[in-house]
Scaffold this motif. Structure first.
Motif, mmCIF file in Angstrom:
data_model
loop_
_atom_site.group_PDB
_atom_site.id
_atom_site.type_symbol
_atom_site.label_atom_id
_atom_site.label_comp_id
_atom_site.label_asym_id
_atom_site.label_seq_id
_atom_site.Cartn_x
_atom_site.Cartn_y
_atom_site.Cartn_z
ATOM 1 N N UNK A 164 9.254 26.086 4.381
ATOM 2 C CA UNK A 164 8.645 25.185 5.391
ATOM 3 C C UNK A 164 9.235 24.289 6.078
ATOM 4 N N UNK A 165 9.241 25.043 7.313
ATOM 5 C CA UNK A 165 10.210 24.181 8.992
ATOM 6 C C UNK A 165 9.291 23.503 9.454
ATOM 7 N N UNK A 166 10.476 23.031 10.117
ATOM 8 C CA UNK A 166 10.281 22.048 11.527
ATOM 9 C C UNK A 166 11.582 23.025 13.075
ATOM 10 N N UNK A 167 10.697 23.014 13.418
ATOM 11 C CA UNK A 167 11.385 23.752 15.000
ATOM 12 C C UNK A 167 11.158 22.919 16.663
ATOM 13 N N UNK A 168 11.808 23.059 16.947
ATOM 14 C CA UNK A 168 12.203 21.986 18.418
ATOM 15 C C UNK A 168 11.702 22.625 19.438
ATOM 16 N N UNK A 169 11.078 22.904 20.979
ATOM 17 C CA UNK A 169 11.981 22.992 21.583
ATOM 18 C C UNK A 169 11.226 22.194 23.522
ATOM 19 N N UNK B 74 15.033 25.173 27.406
ATOM 20 C CA UNK B 74 16.144 25.194 26.298
ATOM 21 C C UNK B 74 15.182 26.251 25.382
ATOM 22 N N UNK B 75 16.145 26.881 24.131
ATOM 23 C CA UNK B 75 15.135 28.081 23.306
ATOM 24 C C UNK B 75 14.972 26.888 22.230
ATOM 25 N N UNK C 246 16.270 9.127 19.891
ATOM 26 C CA UNK C 246 17.176 9.971 21.388
ATOM 27 C C UNK C 246 16.190 10.283 21.964
ATOM 28 N N UNK C 247 16.998 10.001 23.545
ATOM 29 C CA UNK C 247 15.701 10.943 24.352
ATOM 30 C C UNK C 247 16.448 12.447 24.099
ATOM 31 N N UNK C 248 17.138 12.484 23.243
ATOM 32 C CA UNK C 248 17.655 14.349 23.506
ATOM 33 C C UNK C 248 16.824 14.551 22.514
ATOM 34 N N UNK C 249 16.075 13.499 21.127
ATOM 35 C CA UNK C 249 15.507 14.593 20.888
ATOM 36 C C UNK C 249 14.144 14.792 21.450
#
Length: 124
Positions: free
Chosen positions: A34-39, A43-44, A86-89
């Motif tokens: 299982x994975x978590x990704x973010x977009x 951005x990709x 953080x805001x970049x999250x």
């Protein structure tokens, strides 16, 4: 066919925490990595964290130990605890399921099933 439903996103101030959950159905959850990704906007989609069916964890270096992935096979659920946000999250966070591999993959192409995503917004 595996269905994944994420929950737990929202708006949080910088330095705060959120816990995302992903409930799986329609397959044998315990056999999947299982994975978590973010977009983020414009951005990709990028890898954040993954956990194997046996509990081996792997994280993106950029997270610097702020996130923790876990799974409860009996509940068909995977979690992502996010601290010191953080805001970049800020991004849409996606849960993904992929076949069991000896080496955990960080690539989207190696995951077969995806949730619809949950928005995480971190204000400064």
């Amino acid at each position: 066919q595996v269905q994944l439903v994420e929950a737990g996103g929202g708006l949080v101030q910088a330095g705060g925490s959120l816990r995302l959950s992903c409930a799986a159905s329609g397959g044998t959850f315990s056999t999947y990595n299982m994975g978590w990704f973010r977009q983020a906007p414009g951005k990709e989609r990028e890898f954040a964290a993954a956990i194997s069916r046996t509990g081996v964890r792997y994280y993106a270096d950029s997270l610097n130990g702020r996130f923790t992935i876990s799974r409860v096979n009996a509940d068909n659920t995977v979690y992502l605890q996010m601290n010191s946000l953080k805001p970049e999250d800020t991004a849409v966070y996606y849960c993904a399921a992929g076949p069991n591999r000896a080496v955990i993959s960080t690539m989207t192409k190696d995951y077969d099933y995806w949730g619809q995503g949950t928005q995480v917004t971190v204000s400064s």
